[in-house]
Enzyme design. Sequence first.
Site, PDB file in Angstrom:
ATOM      1  N   HIS A   1       0.856  -1.279   0.190  1.00  0.00           N
ATOM      2  CA  HIS A   1      -0.007   0.014   0.110  1.00  0.00           C
ATOM      3  C   HIS A   1       0.867   1.284   0.014  1.00  0.00           C
ATOM      4  CE1 HIS A   1      -2.743   2.958   1.808  1.00  0.00           C
ATOM      5  NE2 HIS A   1      -3.868   2.150   1.535  1.00  0.00           N
TER       6      HIS A   1
ATOM      7  N   ASP B   1       3.257  -4.579   7.957  1.00  0.00           N
ATOM      8  CA  ASP B   1       1.996  -3.874   7.939  1.00  0.00           C
ATOM      9  C   ASP B   1       0.697  -4.782   7.908  1.00  0.00           C
ATOM     10  OD1 ASP B   1      -0.479  -2.790   6.943  1.00  0.00           O
ATOM     11  OD2 ASP B   1       0.429  -1.748   5.134  1.00  0.00           O
TER      12      ASP B   1
ATOM     13  N   CYS C   1      -4.469   2.482  -3.851  1.00  0.00           N
ATOM     14  CA  CYS C   1      -3.254   2.933  -3.086  1.00  0.00           C
ATOM     15  C   CYS C   1      -2.357   2.101  -3.316  1.00  0.00           C
ATOM     16  CB  CYS C   1      -3.589   3.328  -1.780  1.00  0.00           C
ATOM     17  SG  CYS C   1      -4.756   4.702  -1.310  1.00  0.00           S
TER      18      CYS C   1
HETATM   19  N1  7TS Z   1      -1.888  -0.734   4.574  1.00  0.00           N
HETATM   20  C1  7TS Z   1      -2.786  -1.649   4.115  1.00  0.00           C
HETATM   21  C2  7TS Z   1      -2.232  -2.905   3.691  1.00  0.00           C
HETATM   22  C3  7TS Z   1      -3.896  -1.118   3.917  1.00  0.00           C
HETATM   23  O1  7TS Z   1      -4.887  -1.667   3.325  1.00  0.00           O
HETATM   24  C4  7TS Z   1      -4.314   0.345   4.268  1.00  0.00           C
HETATM   25  C5  7TS Z   1      -5.801   0.776   4.062  1.00  0.00           C
HETATM   26  C6  7TS Z   1      -3.390   1.130   4.932  1.00  0.00           C
HETATM   27  C7  7TS Z   1      -1.981   0.374   5.152  1.00  0.00           C
HETATM   28  C8  7TS Z   1      -3.736   2.365   5.458  1.00  0.00           C
HETATM   29  O2  7TS Z   1      -4.654   2.353   6.404  1.00  0.00           O
HETATM   30  P1  7TS Z   1      -5.005   3.733   7.349  1.00  0.00           P
HETATM   31  O3  7TS Z   1      -5.897   3.265   8.122  1.00  0.00           O
HETATM   32  O4  7TS Z   1      -3.802   4.443   7.952  1.00  0.00           O
HETATM   33  O5  7TS Z   1      -5.639   4.299   6.092  1.00  0.00           O
HETATM   34  N2  7TS Z   1      -6.416   0.365   2.862  1.00  0.00           N
HETATM   35  C9  7TS Z   1      -7.425   0.692   2.125  1.00  0.00           C
HETATM   36  C10 7TS Z   1      -8.027   0.166   1.189  1.00  0.00           C
HETATM   37  O6  7TS Z   1      -7.684  -0.992   0.733  1.00  0.00           O
HETATM   38  N3  7TS Z   1      -8.932   1.009   0.841  1.00  0.00           N
HETATM   39  O7  7TS Z   1      -9.114   1.835   1.596  1.00  0.00           O
HETATM   40  C11 7TS Z   1      -8.253   1.853   2.124  1.00  0.00           C
END
Ligand code: 7TS
Length: 413
Positions: A130, A207, A371
């Site tokens: 991501h 992650d 993303c």
């Molecule tokens: N890493 C992974 C694997 C993720 O799926 C996401 C968010 C993040 C990091 C970031 O998380 P946050 O809570 O800090 O935003 N993924 C997604 C998605 O797949 N669609 O919207 C957000």
Amino acid sequence: MSSTLVEYKIDIQKIREEFPILDQQVNGKQLVYLDNAATNQKPQRVVDALVYHYQNDNANIHRGIHTLAERSTTAFEETRKAIQGFINSNEAEEIIFTKGTSESINLVASSWGRKFLNAGDEVLISTMEHHSNIVPWQMICEEKGAILKIMPINEAGEIVIEEVKKLLSEKTKMVAFNHASNTLGTVNPVKQITKMAHAVGAKVLVDGAQSTSHLEVDVKDLNVDFFAFSAHKMYGPTGLGVLYGKRDILEKMPPYQGGGEMIKDVSFEGTTYNDIPYKFEAGTPDIANVIAFKKAIEFIEELGKDNIAAYEHELLIYATEKLAAIEEVKIVGTAKDKVSVISFTVEGVHHFDLGMWLDAKGIAVRTGHHCTQPLMEHFCIEGTARASFSVYNTHEEIDAFVKALKDIISKFK
Ligand code: 7TS
């Protein structure tokens, strides 16, 4: 992908009663919420805990000796302990509250990276990260003259371990990759890669944004140095996350941000910093959300990770088989080991159109690059549609989704 069905005990009716949001019409149709990888819905007990806190206990934490401050502080710290149990860390002090996975990774890249990365050092991430696990490393590598290297993946969307072996050397200082991919669903072999990284003296950050609500996570067993995740992807509130770090490493890291709570003593001549975890928690945290998050953890623990994983795996297999049977559909991400995420493209239909048409039928899926633009580039596509399942989803919802998809495809023919 393994199709072995494991026994599970899931009372789907009872579970859905905890999620009143699911019981609504969208565009005149029953809502089918299949955007759980972006954020999943919150059980009523989480919503109630938020309301209860603001109605009864609201006060700032750690600083006051009055009763409300004590109640709030106790409840806040109870969540920290619950998370310690949930991921099996050694101590509650190794649990740091952040805004989310993104901030957790930024904290490590910024604080650990600033102190421990030097020119010529290497940071190893994977093709399927991501942006949250790419950009913070790019930023710190640029600042320190370090080099970002990429673990390649195969056509199924699995990290190629043989290539990882070749990339690791004494120059590698950090290996950062996801436990499960938000776009492909791939579950990565955390233990194996961690062992390999440690053998060359590198630290490991995982992650866990997409794993904590689906898979058993035991940070001691995995032996990772850092583990980052978000509450909102595990039935908890938005804007709240966790960074787990091993005590000896956290203690050597400089603070991430300055402010209240993270200090022991401040004078104009100099400041001494607080102990972990407070050293990394400057300012008033999201108290109410932290307190409510405990209820989300209880929800998962009550159901049991084994039960959740087995049920969601069944949904994954069921949906995968139905989608694979549609000629125009191509599934992107066919790893042997997957969480309940299916990305797909449809011949002749742009993913945005697909998302809009599905929404018109009450079905919520995500469309776009999720993303993970470098991953899209790897597969030579701009984006996908993605259906992702949580424990409250049903076989009937998958039927409704597949039927809607077939209707849309036939319109575009
Ligand atoms: N890493 C992974 C694997 C993720 O799926 C996401 C968010 C993040 C990091 C970031 O998380 P946050 O809570 O800090 O935003 N993924 C997604 C998605 O797949 N669609 O919207 C957000």
